[in-house]
Design an enzyme around this catalytic site. Sequence first.
Site, PDB file in Angstrom:
ATOM      1  N   HIS B  63       0.836  -1.213   0.000  1.00  0.00           N
ATOM      2  CA  HIS B  63       0.000   0.000   0.000  1.00  0.00           C
ATOM      3  C   HIS B  63       0.864   1.254   0.000  1.00  0.00           C
ATOM      4  O   HIS B  63       1.214   1.784   1.054  1.00  0.00           O
ATOM      5  CB  HIS B  63      -0.934  -0.021   1.210  1.00  0.00           C
ATOM      6  CG  HIS B  63      -2.056   0.975   1.112  1.00  0.00           C
ATOM      7  ND1 HIS B  63      -3.280   0.778   1.702  1.00  0.00           N
ATOM      8  CD2 HIS B  63      -2.138   2.169   0.493  1.00  0.00           C
ATOM      9  CE1 HIS B  63      -4.058   1.819   1.446  1.00  0.00           C
ATOM     10  NE2 HIS B  63      -3.392   2.686   0.724  1.00  0.00           N
ATOM     11  N   LEU B  66       2.588   6.624  -4.858  1.00  0.00           N
ATOM     12  CA  LEU B  66       3.813   7.162  -5.475  1.00  0.00           C
ATOM     13  C   LEU B  66       3.560   8.504  -6.177  1.00  0.00           C
ATOM     14  O   LEU B  66       4.493   9.170  -6.597  1.00  0.00           O
ATOM     15  CB  LEU B  66       4.406   6.153  -6.454  1.00  0.00           C
ATOM     16  CG  LEU B  66       4.931   4.868  -5.787  1.00  0.00           C
ATOM     17  CD1 LEU B  66       5.442   3.877  -6.831  1.00  0.00           C
ATOM     18  CD2 LEU B  66       6.025   5.185  -4.773  1.00  0.00           C
ATOM     19  N   ARG B  67       2.295   8.873  -6.313  1.00  0.00           N
ATOM     20  CA  ARG B  67       1.894  10.215  -6.799  1.00  0.00           C
ATOM     21  C   ARG B  67       2.200  10.484  -8.272  1.00  0.00           C
ATOM     22  O   ARG B  67       1.819  11.538  -8.766  1.00  0.00           O
ATOM     23  CB  ARG B  67       2.526  11.332  -5.961  1.00  0.00           C
ATOM     24  CG  ARG B  67       2.225  11.261  -4.473  1.00  0.00           C
ATOM     25  CD  ARG B  67       0.764  11.337  -4.175  1.00  0.00           C
ATOM     26  NE  ARG B  67       0.510  11.439  -2.737  1.00  0.00           N
ATOM     27  CZ  ARG B  67      -0.630  11.044  -2.166  1.00  0.00           C
ATOM     28  NH1 ARG B  67      -1.597  10.522  -2.915  1.00  0.00           N
ATOM     29  NH2 ARG B  67      -0.796  11.163  -0.872  1.00  0.00           N
ATOM     30  N   ASN B  97      -4.674   5.791  -7.468  1.00  0.00           N
ATOM     31  CA  ASN B  97      -5.389   7.083  -7.418  1.00  0.00           C
ATOM     32  C   ASN B  97      -4.449   8.249  -7.697  1.00  0.00           C
ATOM     33  O   ASN B  97      -4.281   9.154  -6.899  1.00  0.00           O
ATOM     34  CB  ASN B  97      -6.118   7.266  -6.085  1.00  0.00           C
ATOM     35  CG  ASN B  97      -5.195   7.276  -4.876  1.00  0.00           C
ATOM     36  OD1 ASN B  97      -4.128   6.680  -4.914  1.00  0.00           O
ATOM     37  ND2 ASN B  97      -5.588   7.947  -3.823  1.00  0.00           N
ATOM     38  N   ASP B 155      -8.652   2.800  -3.935  1.00  0.00           N
ATOM     39  CA  ASP B 155      -8.185   3.373  -2.661  1.00  0.00           C
ATOM     40  C   ASP B 155      -8.169   4.899  -2.677  1.00  0.00           C
ATOM     41  O   ASP B 155      -7.759   5.527  -3.644  1.00  0.00           O
ATOM     42  CB  ASP B 155      -6.778   2.888  -2.312  1.00  0.00           C
ATOM     43  CG  ASP B 155      -6.330   3.482  -0.965  1.00  0.00           C
ATOM     44  OD1 ASP B 155      -7.111   3.428  -0.013  1.00  0.00           O
ATOM     45  OD2 ASP B 155      -5.225   4.032  -0.901  1.00  0.00           O
ATOM     46  N   HIS B 235      -5.806  -0.839   5.454  1.00  0.00           N
ATOM     47  CA  HIS B 235      -5.666  -0.009   6.656  1.00  0.00           C
ATOM     48  C   HIS B 235      -6.804  -0.125   7.671  1.00  0.00           C
ATOM     49  O   HIS B 235      -7.569   0.806   7.879  1.00  0.00           O
ATOM     50  CB  HIS B 235      -5.424   1.471   6.325  1.00  0.00           C
ATOM     51  CG  HIS B 235      -6.239   2.034   5.181  1.00  0.00           C
ATOM     52  ND1 HIS B 235      -7.587   1.898   5.089  1.00  0.00           N
ATOM     53  CD2 HIS B 235      -5.853   2.747   4.097  1.00  0.00           C
ATOM     54  CE1 HIS B 235      -8.006   2.519   3.984  1.00  0.00           C
ATOM     55  NE2 HIS B 235      -6.972   3.033   3.372  1.00  0.00           N
ATOM     56  N   ASN B 281      -6.272   9.376   6.814  1.00  0.00           N
ATOM     57  CA  ASN B 281      -7.567   8.728   6.606  1.00  0.00           C
ATOM     58  C   ASN B 281      -7.339   7.275   6.206  1.00  0.00           C
ATOM     59  O   ASN B 281      -6.694   7.034   5.199  1.00  0.00           O
ATOM     60  CB  ASN B 281      -8.349   9.456   5.501  1.00  0.00           C
ATOM     61  CG  ASN B 281      -9.747   8.896   5.340  1.00  0.00           C
ATOM     62  OD1 ASN B 281     -10.254   8.205   6.213  1.00  0.00           O
ATOM     63  ND2 ASN B 281     -10.364   9.149   4.199  1.00  0.00           N
ATOM     64  N   ASP B 308       0.692   2.586   3.777  1.00  0.00           N
ATOM     65  CA  ASP B 308      -0.166   3.638   3.219  1.00  0.00           C
ATOM     66  C   ASP B 308       0.649   4.936   3.057  1.00  0.00           C
ATOM     67  O   ASP B 308       0.155   6.045   3.344  1.00  0.00           O
ATOM     68  CB  ASP B 308      -1.401   3.866   4.085  1.00  0.00           C
ATOM     69  CG  ASP B 308      -2.450   4.744   3.390  1.00  0.00           C
ATOM     70  OD1 ASP B 308      -2.261   5.087   2.208  1.00  0.00           O
ATOM     71  OD2 ASP B 308      -3.450   5.093   4.052  1.00  0.00           O
ATOM     72  N   HIS B 312       2.875  14.242   0.960  1.00  0.00           N
ATOM     73  CA  HIS B 312       2.304  15.555   0.654  1.00  0.00           C
ATOM     74  C   HIS B 312       3.385  16.611   0.789  1.00  0.00           C
ATOM     75  O   HIS B 312       4.250  16.521   1.657  1.00  0.00           O
ATOM     76  CB  HIS B 312       1.141  15.894   1.589  1.00  0.00           C
ATOM     77  CG  HIS B 312      -0.087  15.091   1.317  1.00  0.00           C
ATOM     78  ND1 HIS B 312      -0.798  15.220   0.146  1.00  0.00           N
ATOM     79  CD2 HIS B 312      -0.714  14.130   2.037  1.00  0.00           C
ATOM     80  CE1 HIS B 312      -1.825  14.385   0.168  1.00  0.00           C
ATOM     81  NE2 HIS B 312      -1.791  13.707   1.303  1.00  0.00           N
TER      82      HIS B 312
HETATM   83 ZN    ZN Z   1      -7.118   4.299   1.778  1.00  0.00          ZN
END
Ligand code: ZN
Lengths: 319, 431
Positions: B63, B66-67, B97, B155, B235, B281, B308, B312
Amino acid sequence: MPTFLGKDLIGLEHLSAEQILAILDTAETFKEISERPIKKVPVLRGKTIVNLFFEPSTRTRISFEFAEKRLSADTVNVAATGSSVAKGETLVDTARNLEAMRIDMVVIRHSASGAARFLAERIPSNVVNAGDGRHEHPTQALLDLLTIRDHRGRIDGLKVCIVGDVLHSRVARSNIWGLLRLGAEVAVCGPATLMPAAVETLGVRFFRRIEEAIEWADVLNVLRLQLERMQAGYVPSLREYNRFFGVSNDRLAAASDDILVLHPGPMNRGVEIDSDVADGPHSVILDQVTNGVAVRMAVLYLLAGGAPEAAEAAKGGGR
Amino acid sequence: MTRPLLIRGGRVIDPSRGFDDAADVLLVGGRVEAVGTALGAPDGADTLDAAGKVVCPGLVDVHVHLREPGGERKETIATGSLAAAAGGFTTICAMPNTDPPIDDPAAVGFVSAAGARAGHARVFPLGAVSVGLAGERLAPVGEMVEAGAVGITDDGHPVYDAGLMRLALEYGRSFDIPVASHCEVRSLSRGGSMNEGVVSTRLGLTGMPNAAEDVMIARDLFLAELTGGRVHIQHVTTKRGTELIRDAKARGVTVTAEGTPHHFSLTDEAVEGYQTHAKVNPPLRSEQDRRAVLAAVADGTLDCIATDHAPHHYDEKEQAFDDAPFGLIGLETALGVSLSRLVVDQHLSLPDLIHRMSTGPARAFGLNAGTLALGAPADVTVIDTAASWTVDARTFRSRSRNTPFDGWTLTGRAVATIVGGAVVHAMDGAE
Ligand SMILES: [Zn+2]
């Protein structure tokens, strides 16, 4: 410079009873200034104060502005609006800009809980929280305390019930902490949808029915119902809210004769409070407004380094 | 061509075979050639002295965000996999995502290729469950699997439509992939920025109740039971969530699940002072929940420890709490936090911890990893379990710094990470 209150006034949660009482006593001293023909003393002469309102609040802003002007401070009003993200970016950039302009004090109102503290941690100026999100609104609670003390002579041992939307209210939290610190018993009353999770952990009791709350209380602090709460489904209708949680003269008949009714304003007459109560003998709502200016003068004076015991002397110079 | 590598004199722990003994590990041609005592080094071999260290199958994190594409300011596939290697991970699974999302075979291929090109760790993409992560129509799952996706997930966005989740689980059976699920009923958590409870009440922040997670975990377990599909609960943070999964496993439901180092080492008290690095989250929960997650990792209800990892940029976290984004990074602290909180504190044996961080996650996602069996990929992590070190986010390989563990003193870290027989990270473990 550490003052009697510390650098900032972010909330009442961490103030001692001594500090709160000193603010009230100082406010008592400053009340008289507003009765003078020339309502101005040189206590904050040469100080620059920025009123930074990211969220509109005419009443609070005007009250602060009167307080600042009566103490002879130079004031600048900044109103900022925008999207949630833009607000955040503005906040950190604003902090940097304020720092660069070497201002002395900032009064901040912001829709995000923690915003006042965020600013206070980043600038050397004194920061006064004029309401952050649903967290705290300390000067409102202080003026409520002053009003109650004026009318009942004490806070200690009084039973105070906060009625309405405690969940979204910054006023409620500050009131709860301030009242408890000064020895009052505190309760809340309102629909369960408008109560925070585990509200009792704040040290208050929870009345489900307004009738019980009124019977119990010496003081009712009636909160404004934000009309958007109804649209969001927290209460089915305004009519129903008034019917089950509204403070009316009929209901006050069961109260003790000297029960006080407070409201932070602006009121929704006929929703959380009926006009006959708002304008009736138990209401001290206009005293709250008067006391608001005095309390804010006291806070600004103490944060600027004034000593509580020197307040009387400090205001003398302006005659 | 990588030269043969002999890792000498370590304590070799391979949970996939129940192996735990002093041994050498010989890697040749990108494969595990031999595990045994007093192995000779072939001609031209490099040697790595692992005396006093633990040698185990490379760590696997199923999880990771990597953006890239779209969020390269926060992280790239290259910097994220470099951070993975520094943290001891040889394999990471990239969440889809991104912007644009990974919802077609070309995008899956892009992530795989960028991971291979960077060469720091094996990067396996997950594809989206739904086109555009919109929760409406099934993405081309088969084609994405063909292009290298090892599972599917939306996710970051819960799959709200139960019918779509059912389809994903059924369709996923055809390709034997898990459907990883971010369990959150948004109508219960909307507007929330932290756990709902005593702390949120005091701070005046909107809370997200445990029930927002529990209700959807229950739904997904029922759907996995209905379809026979493989569901992977991401998670898990609540006591009730762990109980639901434990019960489902006992009934024979095909479910795997993960717990994160932050959820078993922190509570919502970490948010005090409006600490945005603790805004995540699902949120950090109560002490009771923290203990339940820890216990569920210990007893294997949660098969995997996953980070996870959610990078940022610092100026996004430098905001009022409500305005800051959710997420914290974990690749470079996960092993140290897990060793400190689980093994040093004696909730879990070292072999079991390695199972949760390597063999368990590899099995959950059917990855050819998490084992030192002969012929397996030569992915190895060498751990100094005694090293005491202080987290300094400024030294991270990740492009972001949003960790609540900055300044923590931890026990244990990876001193060498080997992918396909090549050393991708090495440090002096003697500090
Ligand atoms: Zn999630």
